[in-house]
Design a protein around this motif. Structure first.
Motif, mmCIF file in Angstrom:
data_model
loop_
_atom_site.group_PDB
_atom_site.id
_atom_site.type_symbol
_atom_site.label_atom_id
_atom_site.label_comp_id
_atom_site.label_asym_id
_atom_site.label_seq_id
_atom_site.Cartn_x
_atom_site.Cartn_y
_atom_site.Cartn_z
ATOM 1 N N VAL A 113 0.867 -1.177 0.000
ATOM 2 C CA VAL A 113 0.000 0.000 0.000
ATOM 3 C C VAL A 113 0.909 1.234 0.000
ATOM 4 O O VAL A 113 1.337 1.711 1.052
ATOM 5 N N PHE A 115 0.115 4.247 -1.365
ATOM 6 C CA PHE A 115 -0.629 5.496 -1.218
ATOM 7 C C PHE A 115 -1.944 5.242 -0.485
ATOM 8 O O PHE A 115 -2.488 4.144 -0.511
ATOM 9 N N GLU A 116 -2.429 6.299 0.134
ATOM 10 C CA GLU A 116 -3.775 6.243 0.696
ATOM 11 C C GLU A 116 -4.764 6.053 -0.464
ATOM 12 O O GLU A 116 -4.493 6.499 -1.584
ATOM 13 N N PRO A 117 -5.904 5.361 -0.228
ATOM 14 C CA PRO A 117 -6.867 5.111 -1.324
ATOM 15 C C PRO A 117 -7.294 6.398 -2.029
ATOM 16 O O PRO A 117 -7.668 7.377 -1.385
ATOM 17 N N SER A 119 -5.545 8.593 -3.343
ATOM 18 C CA SER A 119 -4.713 9.726 -2.946
ATOM 19 C C SER A 119 -3.291 9.543 -3.466
ATOM 20 O O SER A 119 -2.885 8.453 -3.859
ATOM 21 N N LYS A 121 -0.809 10.599 -1.427
ATOM 22 C CA LYS A 121 -0.043 10.704 -0.179
ATOM 23 C C LYS A 121 0.636 9.364 0.124
ATOM 24 O O LYS A 121 -0.019 8.333 0.236
ATOM 25 N N THR A 123 2.375 6.369 2.104
ATOM 26 C CA THR A 123 2.244 5.788 3.433
ATOM 27 C C THR A 123 3.621 5.688 4.095
ATOM 28 O O THR A 123 4.657 5.780 3.428
ATOM 29 N N GLU A 125 4.963 3.039 5.354
ATOM 30 C CA GLU A 125 5.604 1.812 4.858
ATOM 31 C C GLU A 125 6.280 2.071 3.511
ATOM 32 O O GLU A 125 7.400 1.612 3.260
ATOM 33 N N SER A 160 -13.026 14.094 -5.064
ATOM 34 C CA SER A 160 -11.573 14.030 -5.142
ATOM 35 C C SER A 160 -11.010 15.267 -5.844
ATOM 36 O O SER A 160 -11.660 15.849 -6.714
ATOM 37 N N ARG A 172 0.980 10.832 -8.083
ATOM 38 C CA ARG A 172 1.684 9.787 -7.335
ATOM 39 C C ARG A 172 3.160 9.728 -7.734
ATOM 40 O O ARG A 172 4.037 9.599 -6.871
ATOM 41 N N SER A 175 4.838 12.657 -6.209
ATOM 42 C CA SER A 175 5.007 12.490 -4.751
ATOM 43 C C SER A 175 6.282 11.716 -4.438
ATOM 44 O O SER A 175 6.987 12.025 -3.476
ATOM 45 N N ARG A 277 -0.867 -1.452 -7.518
ATOM 46 C CA ARG A 277 -0.441 -0.603 -6.403
ATOM 47 C C ARG A 277 1.085 -0.640 -6.437
ATOM 48 O O ARG A 277 1.722 -1.369 -5.683
#
Length: 288
Positions: A113, A115-117, A119, A121, A123, A125, A160, A172, A175, A277
């Protein structure tokens, strides 16, 4: 006769031509050494590969289809870097793959995971893994780095900030690049402060924004695979219908097998969504 010999002796002796060529080559060699007085891995790699090709007796030629001295990333010529990535791959079971392509070395980070769902952003991890991979890839090459972001087939939510999956995947990728150039760079500045102070580590060379290219791939890749999956399921459904019409299976058996195909489709769809993902980092063969 004396006049004829005098005319023949006019001009430089023939040995001077060879001598001047040798002096020119020596001058070029020492200029190359001076240009490398502040040694960086990128410069050293370029010169090393260039000398190896020249001494092999097959100098590169663009007109003849020869390869440039930037033909391979530093990662493939230094086994230690590759081995370090393999060690990370063992630590993160199945989450890191490395493959060679025509355009360079591709590192795929997946099954996590990131990114946040819905999003862009990252994580905690994801940042932990990106810091370990980035430290190896960024600080041991001066190649251009392309970072690819993805989105799955589900559209962004109505509220969104991303109006499409193209926007989401691009955000993404950006980021990840932003994480490398801010958080990771700051972390490494602290960890390698002594080396930076003594001039042994040029952090601005490796974390130069000109090296990084964030690229969004939207949902096109997963949609291709979903289409293939749907075609496969539809073929199996058609065969099942044929069996039912021919009386080879009963109504109950037909409905049971139909439910199994629906479950299979959903399971494969979930697997594909997990597969995308991911974050891809391509170490281009070209230097910065």
């Amino acid at each position: 006769m004396a006049k004829k010999r005098e005319e023949e002796q006019k001009g430089s002796p023939q040995w001077m031509t060879t001598y001047s060529d040798m002096v020119t080559l020596l001058l070029t060699f020492f200029v190359a050494l001076i240009s490398m007085s502040t040694i960086s891995p990128g410069k050293f790699q370029q010169v090393a590969v260039g000398l190896r090709i020249a001494l092999s007796g097959r100098p590169p030629s663009v007109l003849m289809g020869g390869k440039s001295i930037n033909e391979e990333p530093l990662i493939t010529s230094k086994r230690g870097i590759y081995q370090e990535l393999m060690r990370l791959s063992e630590e993160y079971k199945g989450k890191i793959t490395v493959e060679e392509r025509d355009e360079g070395t591709l590192i795929v980070l997946k099954d996590m995971v990131f990114f946040e769902p819905g999003s862009a952003k990252l994580t905690a991890e994801a940042k932990e893994l990106l810091a370990k991979v980035g430290q190896i890839v960024i600080e041991h090459t001066t190649n251009v780095l392309e970072v690819y972001g993805y989105a799955d087939d589900r559209l962004p939510l109505p509220n969104s900030i991303y109006v499409s999956n193209w926007h989401l995947s691009s955000a993404r990728a950006a980021s990840v690049v932003n994480f490398f150039l801010t958080e990771l760079k700051e972390k490494r500045m602290i960890e390698r402060a002594a080396d930076i102070k003594l001039g042994r580590f040029n952090i601005d060379l490796f974390y130069n924004p000109d090296r990084f290219y964030p690229i969004g791939l939207g949902d096109r890749e997963i949609k291709k695979k979903i289409q293939d999956l749907e075609n496969q399921i539809n073929v199996e459904k058609a065969l099942l219908n044929e069996k039912f019409r021919n009386g080879e299976i009963s109504q109950a058996e037909y409905e049971l097998e139909l439910r199994k195909l629906e479950e299979k489709y959903q399971q494969e769809l979930d697997r594909l969504r997990r597969e995308f993902r991911r974050i891809d980092i391509l170490i281009k063969r070209e230097k910065m």
